[in-house]
Design a protein around this motif. Structure first.
Motif, mmCIF file in Angstrom:
data_model
loop_
_atom_site.group_PDB
_atom_site.id
_atom_site.type_symbol
_atom_site.label_atom_id
_atom_site.label_comp_id
_atom_site.label_asym_id
_atom_site.label_seq_id
_atom_site.Cartn_x
_atom_site.Cartn_y
_atom_site.Cartn_z
ATOM 1 N N GLY A 172 0.511 -1.262 0.049
ATOM 2 C CA GLY A 172 -0.167 0.002 -0.109
ATOM 3 C C GLY A 172 0.958 1.331 -0.055
ATOM 4 O O GLY A 172 0.270 2.276 0.522
ATOM 5 N N ALA A 173 1.934 1.325 -0.495
ATOM 6 C CA ALA A 173 2.939 2.534 -0.585
ATOM 7 C C ALA A 173 2.354 3.487 -1.873
ATOM 8 O O ALA A 173 1.679 2.817 -2.903
ATOM 9 N N ARG A 179 9.592 9.139 -5.030
ATOM 10 C CA ARG A 179 9.979 10.210 -5.314
ATOM 11 C C ARG A 179 10.955 10.822 -4.349
ATOM 12 O O ARG A 179 12.064 11.430 -4.373
ATOM 13 N N ASP A 180 10.511 10.519 -2.871
ATOM 14 C CA ASP A 180 11.292 11.088 -1.794
ATOM 15 C C ASP A 180 12.246 10.017 -1.267
ATOM 16 O O ASP A 180 13.173 10.485 -0.407
ATOM 17 N N GLU A 239 3.811 4.776 -14.476
ATOM 18 C CA GLU A 239 4.129 5.615 -13.135
ATOM 19 C C GLU A 239 5.032 4.914 -12.414
ATOM 20 O O GLU A 239 5.894 5.916 -11.743
ATOM 21 N N PHE A 240 5.019 3.733 -11.929
ATOM 22 C CA PHE A 240 6.105 3.285 -11.046
ATOM 23 C C PHE A 240 7.651 3.492 -11.349
ATOM 24 O O PHE A 240 8.269 4.059 -10.616
ATOM 25 N N LEU A 244 11.371 6.604 -10.537
ATOM 26 C CA LEU A 244 12.639 5.998 -10.059
ATOM 27 C C LEU A 244 13.640 6.473 -11.061
ATOM 28 O O LEU A 244 13.283 6.946 -12.063
ATOM 29 N N PRO A 245 14.866 6.314 -10.696
ATOM 30 C CA PRO A 245 15.946 6.825 -11.535
ATOM 31 C C PRO A 245 15.993 6.084 -12.960
ATOM 32 O O PRO A 245 16.103 4.811 -12.898
ATOM 33 N N PRO A 246 15.889 6.572 -14.250
ATOM 34 C CA PRO A 246 15.868 5.963 -15.200
ATOM 35 C C PRO A 246 16.895 4.818 -15.593
ATOM 36 O O PRO A 246 17.029 4.013 -16.327
#
Length: 286
Positions: A172-173, A179-180, A239-240, A244-246
């Motif tokens: 459930g995150a 992003r943080d 979106e996931f 995150l860093p590509p």
């Protein structure tokens, strides 16, 4: 797509294949890297004999040289109350011989303080072997959410976390949490698809590869055998990944028992590679 990330396949996806055969199938399908199951994940599971000086590891190295496939991670170290260096010493040797970069770690110790100490010791023990342990949060283990995994990793001198798209949804995150995150904790990500909500009353297969248990909750059974290939389900994978860093390597962990029963090994692997690469490409555009 500029500088595309490495694409891999985790061993659970096709755990019935021995490590050398898995490397060959992955290479034929186009994968750059693989994750290999060197230690069994549960007491029920029969481990592949990947001893440091054994013939199976030697053959795996030969297939890696033949295909150009490298090893992203070895698994799995489970942190239990009684885990010591002896519990994972052989994995360190095997992982180093395979040239792996990471060790997947799961938490089975209800005392998170003790689990953090054990993880920190593993991180220290793994450094001379060129391996970095990654704490993976799984909702049906004692380290069941991202907050706990991050706390344990931050308490070590160099350990990281492993993100899995299915587990991320199941505990459930939110995408904002991604992003943080401290980017230094991130090393690679595992991807699969599935329904948004936990499936209920899943049919119990007669058996699973390597003797994995068919008992347990629907959550466990889904994870072990009834995931979906990227793009076949409802998870917000683009979106996931976009959060995150590509450059992170993306490894497919998608055991799909229904497809494994109808497709050959190579057919399944090629389909899996196409599904993964399509979603990664779309995420970069998104």
């Amino acid at each position: 797509m500029k500088n595309p990330p490495e694409l891999g396949m985790d061993h659970l996806t096709m755990l019935d294949l021995s490590p050398p055969d898995f490397v060959s199938v992955a290479g034929e399908a186009g994968f750059d890297v693989v994750g290999l199951r060197v230690l069994a994940a549960t007491p029920d599971e029969e481990p592949w004999p990947m001893h440091p000086d054994g013939p199976m590891l030697a053959e795996t190295l030969r297939r890696m040289d033949e295909t150009g496939v490298s090893v992203l991670d070895v698994e799995v170290v489970r942190l239990r109350p009684d885990t010591t260096r002896d519990s994972y010493a052989e994995l360190l040797e095997s992982g180093a011989k395979l040239g792996a970069r990471y060790i997947t770690v799961n938490g089975d110790d209800p005392d998170h303080g003790r689990a953090a100490e054990t993880f920190a010791a593993l991180v220290a023990d793994a450094k001379p072997y060129g391996l970095r342990p990654l704490m993976e949060a799984i909702p049906y283990t004692e380290v069941s959410d991202l907050t706990a995994a991050v706390r344990i990793a931050e308490g070590s001198d160099g350990g990281g976390i492993l993100l899995d798209s299915l587990h991320f949804r199941r505990f459930g995150a939110s995408l904002e949490v991604l992003r943080d995150l401290d980017r230094d904790l991130l090393a690679c990500v595992q991807l699969c698809d599935g329904p948004l909500e936990v499936p209920q009353d899943l049919p119990r297969p007669k058996s699973l590869p390597r003797g994995q248990s068919t008992d347990g909750t629907d959550l466990q059974l889904e994870s072990r055998a009834m995931r979906q290939l990227p793009g076949d389900g409802e998870l917000p994978l683009k979106e996931f990944l976009a959060a995150l860093p590509p450059e992170l390597p993306v490894s497919l962990e998608a055991p799909v028992i229904s497809l494994r029963e109808t497709l050959s090994d190579n057919e399944f692997a090629r389909r899996a590679y196409g599904s993964l690469s399509n979603v990664v490409r779309e995420a970069r555009r998104w």
